[in-house]
Scaffold this motif. Structure first.
Motif, PDB file in Angstrom:
ATOM      1  N   GLY A  55       0.905  -1.259   0.073  1.00  0.00           N
ATOM      2  CA  GLY A  55       0.148   0.065  -0.008  1.00  0.00           C
ATOM      3  C   GLY A  55       0.840   1.222  -0.002  1.00  0.00           C
ATOM      4  N   GLY A  56       1.915   1.143   0.128  1.00  0.00           N
ATOM      5  CA  GLY A  56       2.922   2.359  -0.148  1.00  0.00           C
ATOM      6  C   GLY A  56       3.327   3.085  -1.181  1.00  0.00           C
ATOM      7  N   ALA A  57       3.181   2.295  -2.457  1.00  0.00           N
ATOM      8  CA  ALA A  57       3.268   2.929  -3.554  1.00  0.00           C
ATOM      9  C   ALA A  57       1.999   2.764  -4.474  1.00  0.00           C
ATOM     10  N   THR A  58       1.575   3.979  -5.120  1.00  0.00           N
ATOM     11  CA  THR A  58       0.514   4.016  -6.055  1.00  0.00           C
ATOM     12  C   THR A  58       0.919   4.418  -7.399  1.00  0.00           C
ATOM     13  N   TYR A  59       0.173   3.981  -8.357  1.00  0.00           N
ATOM     14  CA  TYR A  59       0.397   4.853  -9.630  1.00  0.00           C
ATOM     15  C   TYR A  59      -0.877   5.159 -10.363  1.00  0.00           C
ATOM     16  N   TYR A  60      -0.935   6.133 -11.082  1.00  0.00           N
ATOM     17  CA  TYR A  60      -2.246   6.677 -11.792  1.00  0.00           C
ATOM     18  C   TYR A  60      -1.865   6.956 -13.338  1.00  0.00           C
ATOM     19  N   HIS A  61      -2.856   6.646 -14.074  1.00  0.00           N
ATOM     20  CA  HIS A  61      -2.603   7.118 -15.476  1.00  0.00           C
ATOM     21  C   HIS A  61      -3.006   8.275 -15.506  1.00  0.00           C
ATOM     22  N   ASP A  62      -2.372   9.150 -16.687  1.00  0.00           N
ATOM     23  CA  ASP A  62      -2.125  10.669 -16.571  1.00  0.00           C
ATOM     24  C   ASP A  62      -3.769  11.148 -16.566  1.00  0.00           C
ATOM     25  N   CYS A  96     -11.106  -4.757 -11.372  1.00  0.00           N
ATOM     26  CA  CYS A  96      -9.777  -4.862 -10.912  1.00  0.00           C
ATOM     27  C   CYS A  96      -9.236  -6.235 -11.199  1.00  0.00           C
ATOM     28  N   ALA A  97      -7.827  -6.115 -10.894  1.00  0.00           N
ATOM     29  CA  ALA A  97      -7.168  -7.364 -11.242  1.00  0.00           C
ATOM     30  C   ALA A  97      -5.888  -7.431 -10.549  1.00  0.00           C
ATOM     31  N   ALA A  98      -5.199  -8.348 -10.548  1.00  0.00           N
ATOM     32  CA  ALA A  98      -3.891  -8.716 -10.059  1.00  0.00           C
ATOM     33  C   ALA A  98      -3.322 -10.009 -10.294  1.00  0.00           C
ATOM     34  N   PRO A  99      -2.167 -10.078 -10.458  1.00  0.00           N
ATOM     35  CA  PRO A  99      -1.128  -9.250 -10.327  1.00  0.00           C
ATOM     36  C   PRO A  99      -0.836  -8.287 -11.325  1.00  0.00           C
ATOM     37  N   VAL A 100      -0.348  -7.185 -11.076  1.00  0.00           N
ATOM     38  CA  VAL A 100      -0.079  -5.922 -12.197  1.00  0.00           C
ATOM     39  C   VAL A 100       1.193  -5.647 -12.149  1.00  0.00           C
ATOM     40  N   ALA A 101       1.566  -5.150 -13.264  1.00  0.00           N
ATOM     41  CA  ALA A 101       2.971  -4.483 -13.313  1.00  0.00           C
ATOM     42  C   ALA A 101       2.928  -3.095 -14.279  1.00  0.00           C
ATOM     43  N   VAL A 102       3.657  -2.255 -13.880  1.00  0.00           N
ATOM     44  CA  VAL A 102       3.519  -0.699 -14.471  1.00  0.00           C
ATOM     45  C   VAL A 102       4.918  -1.035 -15.799  1.00  0.00           C
ATOM     46  N   VAL A 103       4.645  -0.724 -16.918  1.00  0.00           N
ATOM     47  CA  VAL A 103       5.807  -0.663 -17.722  1.00  0.00           C
ATOM     48  C   VAL A 103       5.521   0.365 -18.798  1.00  0.00           C
ATOM     49  N   ALA A 104       6.642   0.958 -18.905  1.00  0.00           N
ATOM     50  CA  ALA A 104       6.647   2.167 -19.803  1.00  0.00           C
ATOM     51  C   ALA A 104       5.258   3.210 -19.609  1.00  0.00           C
ATOM     52  N   GLY A 105       5.048   3.208 -18.480  1.00  0.00           N
ATOM     53  CA  GLY A 105       3.852   4.185 -17.985  1.00  0.00           C
ATOM     54  C   GLY A 105       2.417   3.559 -18.091  1.00  0.00           C
ATOM     55  N   GLN A 106       2.235   2.363 -18.498  1.00  0.00           N
ATOM     56  CA  GLN A 106       0.997   1.464 -18.608  1.00  0.00           C
ATOM     57  C   GLN A 106       1.006   0.314 -17.649  1.00  0.00           C
ATOM     58  N   ILE A 107      -0.185   0.196 -17.115  1.00  0.00           N
ATOM     59  CA  ILE A 107      -0.333  -1.062 -16.372  1.00  0.00           C
ATOM     60  C   ILE A 107      -0.826  -2.484 -17.018  1.00  0.00           C
ATOM     61  N   PHE A 108      -0.217  -3.307 -16.619  1.00  0.00           N
ATOM     62  CA  PHE A 108      -0.447  -4.497 -17.414  1.00  0.00           C
ATOM     63  C   PHE A 108      -0.686  -5.645 -16.532  1.00  0.00           C
ATOM     64  N   VAL A 109      -1.613  -6.677 -17.056  1.00  0.00           N
ATOM     65  CA  VAL A 109      -1.762  -7.911 -16.499  1.00  0.00           C
ATOM     66  C   VAL A 109      -1.128  -9.104 -17.074  1.00  0.00           C
ATOM     67  N   PRO A 110      -0.771 -10.192 -16.414  1.00  0.00           N
ATOM     68  CA  PRO A 110      -0.041 -11.028 -17.247  1.00  0.00           C
ATOM     69  C   PRO A 110      -0.635 -11.445 -18.594  1.00  0.00           C
ATOM     70  N   PRO A 111       0.001 -11.716 -19.787  1.00  0.00           N
ATOM     71  CA  PRO A 111      -0.563 -11.876 -20.988  1.00  0.00           C
ATOM     72  C   PRO A 111      -1.858 -13.187 -20.951  1.00  0.00           C
ATOM     73  N   THR A 112      -1.628 -14.097 -20.236  1.00  0.00           N
ATOM     74  CA  THR A 112      -2.697 -14.747 -20.173  1.00  0.00           C
ATOM     75  C   THR A 112      -3.721 -14.858 -19.079  1.00  0.00           C
ATOM     76  N   TYR A 113      -3.594 -13.690 -18.705  1.00  0.00           N
ATOM     77  CA  TYR A 113      -4.716 -13.218 -17.412  1.00  0.00           C
ATOM     78  C   TYR A 113      -6.179 -13.619 -17.751  1.00  0.00           C
ATOM     79  N   ASP A 114      -6.864 -14.362 -16.807  1.00  0.00           N
ATOM     80  CA  ASP A 114      -8.055 -14.727 -17.182  1.00  0.00           C
ATOM     81  C   ASP A 114      -8.971 -14.843 -15.952  1.00  0.00           C
ATOM     82  N   ASP A 115      -8.696 -13.861 -15.139  1.00  0.00           N
ATOM     83  CA  ASP A 115      -9.402 -13.680 -13.741  1.00  0.00           C
ATOM     84  C   ASP A 115     -10.471 -12.485 -13.582  1.00  0.00           C
ATOM     85  N   TRP A 116     -10.437 -11.847 -14.859  1.00  0.00           N
ATOM     86  CA  TRP A 116     -11.501 -10.816 -14.860  1.00  0.00           C
ATOM     87  C   TRP A 116     -12.934 -11.052 -14.054  1.00  0.00           C
ATOM     88  N   GLY A 117     -13.366 -10.080 -13.353  1.00  0.00           N
ATOM     89  CA  GLY A 117     -14.657 -10.235 -12.807  1.00  0.00           C
ATOM     90  C   GLY A 117     -15.831  -9.564 -13.747  1.00  0.00           C
TER      91      GLY A 117
END
Length: 126
Positions: A55-62, A96-117
């Protein structure tokens, strides 16, 4: 089984506020960061914000900086997205989704992610 249940969406006028909630099961916030994504009609899903597992770090799209605030309650396995000064362009289904990663200013989930609500619909009228 990982499951995310999003809630809190609705119809608001431009300038209004909403608070989204995401309750997770089969997943522990202590292990991974979690993010909020949205998908507007005819557009690809995009990352909006994410928060680290501590919870110590957050990121927001512009597009939402200064208007949205992400927070989490690890004791409740719930993440929140406070959305203020909403604009018509914020209209979308939010997930919402997890896990996530921030790459080049964008938030990504793993390529095979399939747990969308089911997501929660946010509609902002002008």
């Amino acid at each position: 089984e990982v499951q995310f249940v999003e809630s809190g969406g609705g119809l608001v006028q431009a300038g209004g506020s909403l608070r989204l909630s995401c309750a997770a099961s089969g997943f522990t916030f202590d292990d991974y960061g979690i993010g909020w994504f949205r998908q507007a009609p005819g557009k690809e899903r995009e990352g909006v914000s994410c928060i680290s597992r501590s919870g110590g770090a957050t990121y927001y799209h512009d597009s939402v900086k200064g208007r949205f605030t992400i927070s989490s309650d690890n004791t409740k396995n719930t993440v929140y997205l406070q959305m203020n000064n909403l604009k018509p362009e914020d209209t979308a289904v939010y997930y919402c989704a997890a896990p996530v990663a921030v790459v080049a200013g964008q938030i990504f989930v793993p390529p095979t992610y399939d747990d969308w609500g089911q997501g929660t619909q946010v509609t902002v009228s002008s």
